[in-house]
Design a protein around this motif. Sequence first.
Motif, PDB file in Angstrom:
ATOM      1  N   VAL A   5      -9.517   2.740 -24.821  1.00 56.54           N
ATOM      2  CA  VAL A   5      -9.805   3.236 -23.484  1.00 56.54           C
ATOM      3  C   VAL A   5      -8.458   3.572 -22.854  1.00 56.54           C
ATOM      4  CG1 VAL A   5     -10.770   2.677 -21.227  1.00 56.54           C
ATOM      5  CG2 VAL A   5     -11.889   1.837 -23.307  1.00 56.54           C
ATOM      6  N   ARG A   6      -8.321   4.810 -22.406  1.00 51.85           N
ATOM      7  CA  ARG A   6      -7.046   5.294 -21.854  1.00 51.85           C
ATOM      8  C   ARG A   6      -7.115   5.241 -20.336  1.00 51.85           C
ATOM      9  NH1 ARG A   6      -7.991  10.544 -25.190  1.00 51.85           N
ATOM     10  NH2 ARG A   6      -9.885  10.136 -24.035  1.00 51.85           N
ATOM     11  N   VAL A   7      -6.150   4.525 -19.750  1.00 49.88           N
ATOM     12  CA  VAL A   7      -6.173   4.204 -18.327  1.00 49.88           C
ATOM     13  C   VAL A   7      -4.931   4.749 -17.636  1.00 49.88           C
ATOM     14  CG1 VAL A   7      -6.070   2.258 -16.714  1.00 49.88           C
ATOM     15  CG2 VAL A   7      -7.543   2.125 -18.722  1.00 49.88           C
ATOM     16  N   ALA A   8      -5.130   5.227 -16.395  1.00 49.55           N
ATOM     17  CA  ALA A   8      -4.012   5.606 -15.529  1.00 49.55           C
ATOM     18  C   ALA A   8      -4.030   4.701 -14.310  1.00 49.55           C
ATOM     19  CB  ALA A   8      -4.130   7.064 -15.099  1.00 49.55           C
ATOM     20  N   LEU A   9      -2.861   4.277 -13.887  1.00 45.27           N
ATOM     21  CA  LEU A   9      -2.715   3.439 -12.707  1.00 45.27           C
ATOM     22  C   LEU A   9      -2.001   4.232 -11.623  1.00 45.27           C
ATOM     23  CD1 LEU A   9      -1.404   0.149 -14.382  1.00 45.27           C
ATOM     24  CD2 LEU A   9      -3.776   0.781 -13.887  1.00 45.27           C
ATOM     25  N   LEU A  10      -2.624   4.350 -10.461  1.00 40.69           N
ATOM     26  CA  LEU A  10      -2.025   5.068  -9.342  1.00 40.69           C
ATOM     27  C   LEU A  10      -1.592   4.067  -8.283  1.00 40.69           C
ATOM     28  CD1 LEU A  10      -4.655   7.932  -8.881  1.00 40.69           C
ATOM     29  CD2 LEU A  10      -2.806   7.756 -10.560  1.00 40.69           C
ATOM     30  N   GLY A  11      -0.310   4.062  -7.991  1.00 42.96           N
ATOM     31  CA  GLY A  11       0.230   3.166  -6.983  1.00 42.96           C
ATOM     32  C   GLY A  11       0.765   1.892  -7.593  1.00 42.96           C
ATOM     33  N   LEU A  12       2.067   1.718  -7.525  1.00 41.04           N
ATOM     34  CA  LEU A  12       2.705   0.530  -8.093  1.00 41.04           C
ATOM     35  C   LEU A  12       3.403  -0.282  -7.009  1.00 41.04           C
ATOM     36  CD1 LEU A  12       4.190   2.127 -11.328  1.00 41.04           C
ATOM     37  CD2 LEU A  12       2.137   0.708 -11.137  1.00 41.04           C
ATOM     38  N   GLY A  13       2.801  -0.292  -5.814  1.00 37.15           N
ATOM     39  CA  GLY A  13       3.323  -1.132  -4.732  1.00 37.15           C
ATOM     40  C   GLY A  13       2.993  -2.583  -5.033  1.00 37.15           C
ATOM     41  N   SER A  14       2.925  -3.404  -4.007  1.00 39.66           N
ATOM     42  CA  SER A  14       2.709  -4.833  -4.239  1.00 39.66           C
ATOM     43  C   SER A  14       1.373  -5.096  -4.932  1.00 39.66           C
ATOM     44  CB  SER A  14       2.809  -5.614  -2.932  1.00 39.66           C
ATOM     45  OG  SER A  14       1.881  -5.125  -1.984  1.00 39.66           O
ATOM     46  N   VAL A  15       0.303  -4.436  -4.515  1.00 42.02           N
ATOM     47  CA  VAL A  15      -1.003  -4.624  -5.155  1.00 42.02           C
ATOM     48  C   VAL A  15      -0.990  -4.034  -6.562  1.00 42.02           C
ATOM     49  CG1 VAL A  15      -3.446  -3.977  -5.067  1.00 42.02           C
ATOM     50  CG2 VAL A  15      -2.279  -4.709  -2.980  1.00 42.02           C
ATOM     51  N   GLY A  16      -0.499  -2.804  -6.680  1.00 45.85           N
ATOM     52  CA  GLY A  16      -0.470  -2.132  -7.977  1.00 45.85           C
ATOM     53  C   GLY A  16       0.409  -2.841  -8.992  1.00 45.85           C
ATOM     54  N   ASP A  62       3.629  12.356  -7.925  1.00 42.88           N
ATOM     55  CA  ASP A  62       2.414  12.809  -7.263  1.00 42.88           C
ATOM     56  C   ASP A  62       1.214  12.315  -8.066  1.00 42.88           C
ATOM     57  OD1 ASP A  62       0.245  14.151  -6.169  1.00 42.88           O
ATOM     58  OD2 ASP A  62       1.246  16.086  -6.096  1.00 42.88           O
ATOM     59  N   ALA A  63       0.440  11.429  -7.474  1.00 41.09           N
ATOM     60  CA  ALA A  63      -0.707  10.833  -8.167  1.00 41.09           C
ATOM     61  C   ALA A  63      -1.702  11.890  -8.643  1.00 41.09           C
ATOM     62  CB  ALA A  63      -1.405   9.828  -7.251  1.00 41.09           C
ATOM     63  N   LEU A  64      -1.820  12.987  -7.937  1.00 42.28           N
ATOM     64  CA  LEU A  64      -2.777  14.025  -8.324  1.00 42.28           C
ATOM     65  C   LEU A  64      -2.382  14.715  -9.625  1.00 42.28           C
ATOM     66  CD1 LEU A  64      -3.596  15.556  -4.829  1.00 42.28           C
ATOM     67  CD2 LEU A  64      -4.949  13.917  -6.160  1.00 42.28           C
ATOM     68  N   ASP A  65      -1.130  14.589 -10.017  1.00 41.30           N
ATOM     69  CA  ASP A  65      -0.688  15.181 -11.286  1.00 41.30           C
ATOM     70  C   ASP A  65      -1.358  14.519 -12.486  1.00 41.30           C
ATOM     71  OD1 ASP A  65       0.918  17.069 -10.098  1.00 41.30           O
ATOM     72  OD2 ASP A  65       2.768  15.930 -10.354  1.00 41.30           O
ATOM     73  N   LEU A  79      -4.830   2.369  -6.894  1.00 34.68           N
ATOM     74  CA  LEU A  79      -4.379   1.141  -6.253  1.00 34.68           C
ATOM     75  C   LEU A  79      -3.504   1.432  -5.042  1.00 34.68           C
ATOM     76  CD1 LEU A  79      -3.484  -0.526  -9.650  1.00 34.68           C
ATOM     77  CD2 LEU A  79      -5.550  -0.928  -8.298  1.00 34.68           C
ATOM     78  N   THR A  80      -3.560   2.679  -4.568  1.00 35.82           N
ATOM     79  CA  THR A  80      -2.694   3.089  -3.467  1.00 35.82           C
ATOM     80  C   THR A  80      -3.203   2.625  -2.113  1.00 35.82           C
ATOM     81  OG1 THR A  80      -3.828   5.204  -3.104  1.00 35.82           O
ATOM     82  CG2 THR A  80      -2.011   5.179  -4.722  1.00 35.82           C
ATOM     83  N   GLY A  81      -4.513   2.462  -1.980  1.00 37.21           N
ATOM     84  CA  GLY A  81      -5.085   2.120  -0.684  1.00 37.21           C
ATOM     85  C   GLY A  81      -5.094   3.293   0.286  1.00 37.21           C
ATOM     86  N   ASP A  82      -4.853   4.484  -0.227  1.00 34.40           N
ATOM     87  CA  ASP A  82      -4.789   5.688   0.601  1.00 34.40           C
ATOM     88  C   ASP A  82      -6.122   6.436   0.517  1.00 34.40           C
ATOM     89  OD1 ASP A  82      -4.369   8.219   1.682  1.00 34.40           O
ATOM     90  OD2 ASP A  82      -2.413   8.486   0.744  1.00 34.40           O
ATOM     91  N   PRO A  83      -6.937   6.398   1.596  1.00 36.72           N
ATOM     92  CA  PRO A  83      -8.242   7.065   1.540  1.00 36.72           C
ATOM     93  C   PRO A  83      -8.138   8.576   1.352  1.00 36.72           C
ATOM     94  CG  PRO A  83      -7.828   6.190   3.747  1.00 36.72           C
ATOM     95  CD  PRO A  83      -6.707   5.726   2.865  1.00 36.72           C
ATOM     96  N   ASP A  84      -7.082   9.187   1.879  1.00 32.81           N
ATOM     97  CA  ASP A  84      -6.912  10.627   1.696  1.00 32.81           C
ATOM     98  C   ASP A  84      -6.642  10.958   0.228  1.00 32.81           C
ATOM     99  OD1 ASP A  84      -7.317  11.247   4.382  1.00 32.81           O
ATOM    100  OD2 ASP A  84      -5.181  11.041   4.863  1.00 32.81           O
ATOM    101  N   LEU A  85      -5.823  10.148  -0.416  1.00 37.44           N
ATOM    102  CA  LEU A  85      -5.557  10.368  -1.833  1.00 37.44           C
ATOM    103  C   LEU A  85      -6.846  10.217  -2.637  1.00 37.44           C
ATOM    104  CD1 LEU A  85      -3.757  10.830  -4.296  1.00 37.44           C
ATOM    105  CD2 LEU A  85      -3.414   8.364  -4.367  1.00 37.44           C
TER     106      LEU A  85
END
Length: 101
Positions: A5-16, A62-65, A79-85
């Motif tokens: 299973v190939r996974v991408a992680l978006l957002g590597l802040g404290s939660v990520g 850019d997470a959308l990439d 994991l960004t917590g950004d609703p717009d993203l």
Amino acid sequence: MGNKVRVALLGLGSVGEEFASNFLEKIQEQHINVEIVAVSNLDTGTAVAMGFAHSKVPVFQDALDVVKLGDKVDIIFDLTGDPDLRKNLRTRLQDTKNGHT
């Protein structure tokens, strides 16, 4: 074992960062058939982002990439917590007719 299973992680802040650390630990300890194939973080120079880059995992600013990877990604963890993203990610997946990820 079947295909990975190939996974991408978006957002590597404290939660990520915490999620990535725990996720990698579970993958290794339990021999789970999962591969992290991409990550994104606004700051690609963080220790975590650089660690992924060192392991030959593509790091996007850019997470959308990540959407450009198409069916090379099975699951995206936002994991960004950004609703717009999150909204833009869904729109981009629909616009590219990505019915896989």
